[in-house]
Design a protein around this motif. Structure first.
Motif, PDB file in Angstrom:
ATOM      1  N   LEU A 271      15.566  22.401  40.474  1.00  0.00           N
ATOM      2  CA  LEU A 271      15.924  22.569  41.880  1.00  0.00           C
ATOM      3  C   LEU A 271      14.742  23.129  42.665  1.00  0.00           C
ATOM      4  CD1 LEU A 271      17.869  22.551  44.256  1.00  0.00           C
ATOM      5  CD2 LEU A 271      18.737  24.764  43.470  1.00  0.00           C
ATOM      6  N   LYS A 272      14.068  24.136  42.110  1.00  0.00           N
ATOM      7  CA  LYS A 272      12.905  24.719  42.773  1.00  0.00           C
ATOM      8  C   LYS A 272      11.818  23.666  42.971  1.00  0.00           C
ATOM      9  CE  LYS A 272       9.302  28.241  42.408  1.00  0.00           C
ATOM     10  NZ  LYS A 272       8.259  27.351  42.852  1.00  0.00           N
TER      11      LYS A 272
ATOM     12  N   ALA B 290      12.808  32.520  53.246  1.00  0.00           N
ATOM     13  CA  ALA B 290      12.743  32.185  51.822  1.00  0.00           C
ATOM     14  C   ALA B 290      14.019  31.450  51.443  1.00  0.00           C
ATOM     15  CB  ALA B 290      12.597  33.448  50.989  1.00  0.00           C
ATOM     16  N   ILE B 291      13.929  30.682  50.407  1.00  0.00           N
ATOM     17  CA  ILE B 291      15.103  30.005  49.871  1.00  0.00           C
ATOM     18  C   ILE B 291      15.399  30.665  48.531  1.00  0.00           C
ATOM     19  CG2 ILE B 291      16.051  27.820  49.054  1.00  0.00           C
ATOM     20  CD1 ILE B 291      14.016  26.435  50.941  1.00  0.00           C
ATOM     21  N   PRO B 292      16.445  31.482  48.476  1.00  0.00           N
ATOM     22  CA  PRO B 292      16.723  32.186  47.224  1.00  0.00           C
ATOM     23  C   PRO B 292      17.293  31.244  46.159  1.00  0.00           C
ATOM     24  CG  PRO B 292      18.407  32.697  48.850  1.00  0.00           C
ATOM     25  CD  PRO B 292      17.386  31.834  49.531  1.00  0.00           C
ATOM     26  N   LEU B 293      16.769  31.390  44.985  1.00  0.00           N
ATOM     27  CA  LEU B 293      17.243  30.631  43.825  1.00  0.00           C
ATOM     28  C   LEU B 293      17.390  31.598  42.662  1.00  0.00           C
ATOM     29  CD1 LEU B 293      14.790  27.584  43.941  1.00  0.00           C
ATOM     30  CD2 LEU B 293      17.163  27.601  44.685  1.00  0.00           C
ATOM     31  N   LYS B 294      18.383  31.382  41.861  1.00  0.00           N
ATOM     32  CA  LYS B 294      18.563  32.190  40.667  1.00  0.00           C
ATOM     33  C   LYS B 294      17.431  31.865  39.696  1.00  0.00           C
ATOM     34  CE  LYS B 294      21.927  33.176  37.073  1.00  0.00           C
ATOM     35  NZ  LYS B 294      23.248  32.851  36.519  1.00  0.00           N
ATOM     36  N   LYS B 295      16.846  32.885  39.110  1.00  0.00           N
ATOM     37  CA  LYS B 295      15.782  32.672  38.139  1.00  0.00           C
ATOM     38  C   LYS B 295      16.329  32.033  36.879  1.00  0.00           C
ATOM     39  CE  LYS B 295      12.669  36.382  39.470  1.00  0.00           C
ATOM     40  NZ  LYS B 295      11.915  37.537  39.002  1.00  0.00           N
ATOM     41  N   GLY B 296      15.483  31.284  36.221  1.00  0.00           N
ATOM     42  CA  GLY B 296      15.882  30.702  34.954  1.00  0.00           C
ATOM     43  C   GLY B 296      15.603  29.215  34.902  1.00  0.00           C
TER      44      GLY B 296
ATOM     45  N   ALA C 115      12.224  20.434  43.202  1.00  0.00           N
ATOM     46  CA  ALA C 115      12.679  19.480  44.218  1.00  0.00           C
ATOM     47  C   ALA C 115      12.501  20.042  45.628  1.00  0.00           C
ATOM     48  CB  ALA C 115      14.137  19.108  43.967  1.00  0.00           C
ATOM     49  N   VAL C 116      12.837  21.314  45.814  1.00  0.00           N
ATOM     50  CA  VAL C 116      12.660  21.957  47.122  1.00  0.00           C
ATOM     51  C   VAL C 116      11.180  22.019  47.482  1.00  0.00           C
ATOM     52  CG1 VAL C 116      12.902  24.140  48.387  1.00  0.00           C
ATOM     53  CG2 VAL C 116      14.812  23.260  47.037  1.00  0.00           C
ATOM     54  N   ASP C 117      10.354  22.449  46.547  1.00  0.00           N
ATOM     55  CA  ASP C 117       8.911  22.522  46.792  1.00  0.00           C
ATOM     56  C   ASP C 117       8.334  21.150  47.139  1.00  0.00           C
ATOM     57  OD1 ASP C 117       8.915  25.237  46.300  1.00  0.00           O
ATOM     58  OD2 ASP C 117       8.152  25.048  44.245  1.00  0.00           O
ATOM     59  N   ASN C 118       8.770  20.114  46.410  1.00  0.00           N
ATOM     60  CA  ASN C 118       8.287  18.759  46.676  1.00  0.00           C
ATOM     61  C   ASN C 118       8.723  18.269  48.050  1.00  0.00           C
ATOM     62  OD1 ASN C 118       6.970  18.563  44.224  1.00  0.00           O
ATOM     63  ND2 ASN C 118       8.639  17.500  43.215  1.00  0.00           N
ATOM     64  N   ALA C 119       9.964  18.537  48.419  1.00  0.00           N
ATOM     65  CA  ALA C 119      10.471  18.105  49.728  1.00  0.00           C
ATOM     66  C   ALA C 119       9.700  18.786  50.855  1.00  0.00           C
ATOM     67  CB  ALA C 119      11.961  18.406  49.838  1.00  0.00           C
ATOM     68  N   LEU C 120       9.460  20.083  50.714  1.00  0.00           N
ATOM     69  CA  LEU C 120       8.695  20.800  51.740  1.00  0.00           C
ATOM     70  C   LEU C 120       7.263  20.280  51.828  1.00  0.00           C
ATOM     71  CD1 LEU C 120       9.970  24.437  51.160  1.00  0.00           C
ATOM     72  CD2 LEU C 120      10.397  22.991  53.162  1.00  0.00           C
ATOM     73  N   GLN C 121       6.653  19.992  50.694  1.00  0.00           N
ATOM     74  CA  GLN C 121       5.285  19.463  50.701  1.00  0.00           C
ATOM     75  C   GLN C 121       5.234  18.085  51.359  1.00  0.00           C
ATOM     76  OE1 GLN C 121       2.463  21.249  49.696  1.00  0.00           O
ATOM     77  NE2 GLN C 121       1.569  19.591  50.883  1.00  0.00           N
TER      78      GLN C 121
END
Length: 53
Positions: A20-21, A8-14, A23-29
């Motif tokens: 950022l989340k 998992a890639i931990p990210l602070k909620k909010g 961008a990470v999801d798009n890059a992985l896709q």
């Protein structure tokens, strides 16, 4: 694979990290769509772990 480890890639909620989340999801896709994840899986694990058996 029986002994596969999930990561998992931990990210602070909010709202501050929503972009950022995304961008990470798009890059992985994109990596999944263009075959990069499959190639890396074969290179490092000896088989394609990105698709169900």
């Amino acid at each position: 694979m029986d002994k596969a480890t999930e990561y998992a890639i931990p990210l602070k909620k909010g709202a501050d990290n929503a972009s950022l989340k995304k961008a990470v999801d798009n890059a992985l896709q994109e990596m999944k769509n263009d075959g990069t994840l499959s190639k890396l899986s074969v290179k490092y694990f000896g088989s394609d772990l990105t698709t169900p058996n």
